[in-house]
Design a protein around this motif. Structure first.
Motif, PDB file in Angstrom:
ATOM      1  N   LYS A  82       0.847  -1.194   0.000  1.00 27.64           N
ATOM      2  CA  LYS A  82       0.000   0.000   0.000  1.00 27.64           C
ATOM      3  C   LYS A  82       0.877   1.236   0.000  1.00 27.64           C
ATOM      4  N   GLU A 113       2.685   4.591  -2.841  1.00 27.22           N
ATOM      5  CA  GLU A 113       3.508   5.761  -2.544  1.00 27.22           C
ATOM      6  C   GLU A 113       4.773   5.344  -1.821  1.00 27.22           C
ATOM      7  N   ASN A 130      -2.045   8.415   5.289  1.00 26.89           N
ATOM      8  CA  ASN A 130      -2.291   7.757   4.008  1.00 26.89           C
ATOM      9  C   ASN A 130      -3.599   6.964   4.057  1.00 26.89           C
ATOM     10  N   ARG A 131      -3.847   6.283   5.160  1.00 31.40           N
ATOM     11  CA  ARG A 131      -5.109   5.553   5.314  1.00 31.40           C
ATOM     12  C   ARG A 131      -6.294   6.514   5.226  1.00 31.40           C
ATOM     13  N   ARG A 133      -6.455   9.456   3.750  1.00 31.14           N
ATOM     14  CA  ARG A 133      -6.611   9.893   2.351  1.00 31.14           C
ATOM     15  C   ARG A 133      -7.297   8.810   1.509  1.00 31.14           C
ATOM     16  N   SER A 134      -6.882   7.586   1.687  1.00 31.99           N
ATOM     17  CA  SER A 134      -7.457   6.467   0.931  1.00 31.99           C
ATOM     18  C   SER A 134      -8.937   6.297   1.255  1.00 31.99           C
ATOM     19  N   GLN A 135      -9.303   6.446   2.508  1.00 31.59           N
ATOM     20  CA  GLN A 135     -10.714   6.317   2.903  1.00 31.59           C
ATOM     21  C   GLN A 135     -11.539   7.449   2.315  1.00 31.59           C
ATOM     22  N   ARG A 136     -10.991   8.669   2.280  1.00 33.19           N
ATOM     23  CA  ARG A 136     -11.732   9.796   1.685  1.00 33.19           C
ATOM     24  C   ARG A 136     -11.940   9.557   0.180  1.00 33.19           C
ATOM     25  N   LYS A 137     -10.919   9.045  -0.496  1.00 31.17           N
ATOM     26  CA  LYS A 137     -11.038   8.758  -1.930  1.00 31.17           C
ATOM     27  C   LYS A 137     -12.077   7.677  -2.192  1.00 31.17           C
ATOM     28  N   ALA A 138     -12.116   6.668  -1.305  1.00 28.89           N
ATOM     29  CA  ALA A 138     -13.040   5.544  -1.489  1.00 28.89           C
ATOM     30  C   ALA A 138     -14.476   5.951  -1.215  1.00 28.89           C
ATOM     31  N   GLY A 139     -14.646   7.031  -0.488  1.00 28.66           N
ATOM     32  CA  GLY A 139     -15.973   7.586  -0.323  1.00 28.66           C
ATOM     33  C   GLY A 139     -16.579   7.393   0.983  1.00 28.66           C
TER      34      GLY A 139
END
Length: 139
Positions: A82, A113, A130-131, A133-139
């Motif tokens: 990841k 990254e 990073n987690r 950010r990933s959760q925000r991108k996933a919605g």
């Protein structure tokens, strides 16, 4: 997947799982080709246990030869990670770390990254960010 803490020791080096999705690799002194091959085997095994994970590599007190760097870039897979956080790397190690990651991205199926920090606490903070950010991108 949930995995209990687990650790591998080989020579002066070790890799340990920190659930749910982190592996911390600590390298001390010279990293031989045998060490490099064992590291790659462990990274693959961690992937089979956890799925994609964050690797926090403490490399500030180690050295690796060009053949070892090449082996890592050719045998590790981007889909295993990841993110890759190098801890304590000097400028030369940062250059080589980026080159290894870039080579894996060209041969792999996914991206991740790569970053450099001074301490293991900084590395854990980066993973948390990073987690998020990933959760925000996933919605």
């Amino acid at each position: 997947m949930v995995e209990k803490a687990r650790e591998w020791k080989y020579g002066a080096h070790r890799v340990r799982i920190e659930p749910p999705d982190i592996a911390v690799a600590t390298f001390e002194g010279p990293i031989t080709m045998d060490d490099v091959k064992r590291t790659s085997e462990i990274y693959k095994e961690v992937f089979t246990v956890l799925g994609p994970y964050y690797i926090l590599a403490e490399i500030g007190r180690s050295q690796i030869e060009a053949a070892g760097r090449r082996y890592l870039s050719e045998n590790n897979r981007s889909e295993w990670f990841k993110g890759c956080v190098y801890v304590g790397a000097d400028i030369v190690q940062q250059t080589f770390g980026k080159a290894i990651s870039l080579a894996m991205l060209f041969t792999g199926k996914s991206s991740f990254e790569t970053t450099f920090v001074k301490t293991l606490d900084d590395a854990r903070a980066w993973v948390q960010q990073n987690r998020a950010r990933s959760q925000r991108k996933a919605g």
